[in-house]
Design a protein around this motif. Structure first.
Motif, PDB file in Angstrom:
ATOM      1  N   ASN A 131      11.894  -2.861 -36.308  1.00 21.64           N
ATOM      2  CA  ASN A 131      12.738  -3.723 -37.151  1.00 21.64           C
ATOM      3  C   ASN A 131      12.164  -3.969 -38.523  1.00 21.64           C
ATOM      4  OD1 ASN A 131      14.139  -5.897 -37.709  1.00 21.64           O
ATOM      5  ND2 ASN A 131      12.688  -7.316 -37.210  1.00 21.64           N
ATOM      6  N   GLY A 141      11.838  -6.757 -40.456  1.00 19.91           N
ATOM      7  CA  GLY A 141      10.656  -7.876 -40.249  1.00 19.91           C
ATOM      8  C   GLY A 141       9.377  -7.605 -41.142  1.00 19.91           C
ATOM      9  N   THR A 180       4.418  -6.860 -39.613  1.00 17.59           N
ATOM     10  CA  THR A 180       4.088  -8.121 -39.139  1.00 17.59           C
ATOM     11  C   THR A 180       4.417  -8.033 -37.526  1.00 17.59           C
ATOM     12  OG1 THR A 180       6.500  -8.746 -39.359  1.00 17.59           O
ATOM     13  CG2 THR A 180       5.000  -9.249 -41.373  1.00 17.59           C
ATOM     14  N   SER A 197       6.918  -9.301 -36.223  1.00 15.57           N
ATOM     15  CA  SER A 197       8.346  -8.988 -36.190  1.00 15.57           C
ATOM     16  C   SER A 197       9.006  -7.766 -36.495  1.00 15.57           C
ATOM     17  CB  SER A 197       9.049 -10.004 -37.263  1.00 15.57           C
ATOM     18  OG  SER A 197      10.529 -10.081 -37.020  1.00 15.57           O
ATOM     19  N   SER A 198       8.362  -7.068 -37.330  1.00 16.33           N
ATOM     20  CA  SER A 198       8.575  -5.641 -37.496  1.00 16.33           C
ATOM     21  C   SER A 198       7.947  -4.524 -36.582  1.00 16.33           C
ATOM     22  CB  SER A 198       7.835  -5.279 -38.908  1.00 16.33           C
ATOM     23  OG  SER A 198       6.252  -4.928 -38.972  1.00 16.33           O
TER      24      SER A 198
END
Length: 262
Positions: free
Chosen positions: A180, A183, A195, A197-198
């Motif tokens: 992602n 992110g 992160t 998220s990534s």
């Protein structure tokens, strides 16, 4: 206090933030490797005055309810990771990624960051570095005696020395991608860090497994479309102005109410 005053305030705050984001995009229209940012708007909590499906009387249910919103806000920003146009600079150490991926670099504190800005050069020790002096991962060392440097589409860095046409390998530029990429967190200077998220960086050879190719003598321009951003800026300004009018209308209502008892 009238709800409309606070609702209009949230609208002005949201549009002001939008104008800030658009201004930043325009300011970076010429920044190498820059990816434009767009806001994600969201309506805020609602006050339910009358619930849908509530009993209207002993026999009937209300087909619709009555809710009043609390305004809007920008809840997140999204980086638009579309490819920027490539420009041929003719500089030996300028490289651009055509397609997916980021160059991996090592920051001064030893941590890793990622960038699409391929404005590289050679430092005093022969390392390929960014304009900030951060080392490009995997690029290796180019000796002082090198007479030519060649970087192929897979990121392989090779060089020749005086008196020989043989190619010597210095290293291979590391190209990374993320599950992602939206992110990633920007830390300025065109650099991003991973992160939760990534996800963690997935390094691959450039040109394989969906990874973009490395192009020597090219740089990737910003993907900001100035005309598009100017249209968005006008719309954001109008949105802000409309909310100020709502404040003025609410103020006039309050003035009327304040004179009723006089």
């Amino acid at each position: 206090m009238l709800r409309s005053l606070w609702i209009a305030k949230t609208g002005m705050d949201a549009h002001q933030t939008n104008i800030d984001l658009i201004s930043n995009n325009l300011a970076n229209a010429s920044t190498t490797g820059f990816k434009k940012i767009q806001p994600i708007f969201q309506d805020l909590l609602y006050t339910t005055i009358r619930a849908a499906g509530a009993a209207a009387n002993a026999q009937n249910l209300l087909p619709t309810g009555l809710q009043v919103g609390a305004g809007s806000a920008i809840t997140t920003t999204e980086r638009v990771n579309i490819q920027g146009p490539l420009t041929n600079t003719g500089n030996t150490f300028d490289v651009a990624i055509q397609g997916n991926g980021y160059f991996q670099i090592q920051l001064s504190d030893g941590s890793l960051a990622y960038t699409r800005n391929g404005t590289f050069s050679k430092n005093a020790t022969g390392q390929i570095v960014t304009s900030d002096g951060n080392t490009v991962s995997g690029a290796g060392v180019i000796p002082v005696t090198a007479t030519g440097v060649f970087i192929n589409t897979a990121g392989l860095v090779q060089y020749t020395v005086q008196g020989s046409t043989a190619l010597n390998t210095a290293g291979t530029i590391v190209v990374a991608n993320f599950a992602n990429e939206s992110g990633l967190t920007s830390i300025g200077n065109g650099n991003y860090i991973a992160t939760p998220s990534s996800g963690t960086a997935q390094t691959q050879t450039a040109g394989t497994n969906g990874m973009g190719t490395v192009n020597q003598f090219f740089l990737e321009n910003s993907n900001v479309n100035v005309s598009e951003e100017l249209v968005k800026l006008i719309a954001a300004q109008r949105g802000f102005e409309i909310n100020t009018r709502a404040v003025s209308a609410s103020d006039q209502i309050l003035q009327k109410l304040s004179t009723l008892g006089q």
